[in-house]
Enzyme design. Sequence first.
Site, short mmCIF file in Angstrom:
data_model
loop_
_atom_site.label_atom_id
_atom_site.label_comp_id
_atom_site.label_asym_id
_atom_site.label_seq_id
_atom_site.Cartn_x
_atom_site.Cartn_y
_atom_site.Cartn_z
N VAL A 1 11.53 -72.04 30.84
CA VAL A 1 11.02 -71.76 29.50
C VAL A 1 12.18 -71.39 28.58
O VAL A 1 12.90 -70.42 28.82
CB VAL A 1 9.98 -70.62 29.53
CG1 VAL A 1 9.47 -70.35 28.11
CG2 VAL A 1 8.81 -70.98 30.46
N LYS A 2 12.33 -72.17 27.54
CA LYS A 2 13.43 -71.99 26.59
C LYS A 2 12.96 -71.08 25.46
O LYS A 2 12.00 -71.39 24.75
CB LYS A 2 13.85 -73.36 26.05
CG LYS A 2 15.23 -73.45 25.46
CD LYS A 2 15.54 -74.92 25.17
CE LYS A 2 16.91 -75.11 24.59
NZ LYS A 2 17.15 -76.54 24.26
N VAL A 3 13.65 -69.95 25.30
CA VAL A 3 13.21 -68.89 24.39
C VAL A 3 14.32 -68.58 23.38
O VAL A 3 15.49 -68.46 23.77
CB VAL A 3 12.87 -67.61 25.19
CG1 VAL A 3 12.40 -66.50 24.25
CG2 VAL A 3 11.82 -67.89 26.25
#
Length: 225
Positions: free
Chosen positions: A86-88
Amino acid sequence: MKFFIDTANLAQIKEAHELGILDGVTTNPSLMAKEGIKGEDAVMKHYLTICEMVDGDISAEVISTEFKDIVEEGKRLAAIHPNIVVKVPMIKDGIKAIKYFADNGIKTNCTLVFSAGQAILAAKAGATYLSPFIGRVDDSNWDGVQLIEQISHIYNLQGYKTEILAASIRSPLHIVKCAEAGADVVTSPLEPILGLLKHPLTDIGLAKFLEDAKKMAAPALAGVK
């Protein structure tokens, strides 16, 4: 150093994968839009297709900016496939979400990083990967590769486990310099990756070898009637 390709284009992912050096993929909403992929269902399906093509970590970016929404969106993305990361974004609620994901076994990639201070916060929160955008740092008249060196030094000194994923790659030289600077991963468009293959002396040498090979074959062919 691991090689990721930064694209949502399936043909480019396939070409990089067939080289035998591809370890993963990074994407973002802009790259998805570039491929004409719109709507949550289409985006989710595209991520799954990429995961089925490449056996490695696949970064899927959230578009939410508030903690609760980032968490809910991140959970949906992580449920697509075990290889999803998950790219945050590097914002206050993003750091809070990275900590939540780390505590709940969800891998993360902290993106839009431009300073060593931001890198420290991401590592403290438990990010799996950290994405400094070195090309954009260069655009602001600072040295992006030097930032990689600084973060690498801090992480080694402090024992942080977060992997440095050099992003915003503009050239083959960027890739080489990131390797020298201590990046754990580089994510790049296809063109700079293929650019690593090229050198004028290789072309000259190959042409000479092929020319000599023809000369060696000529006498044998001349005797055939």
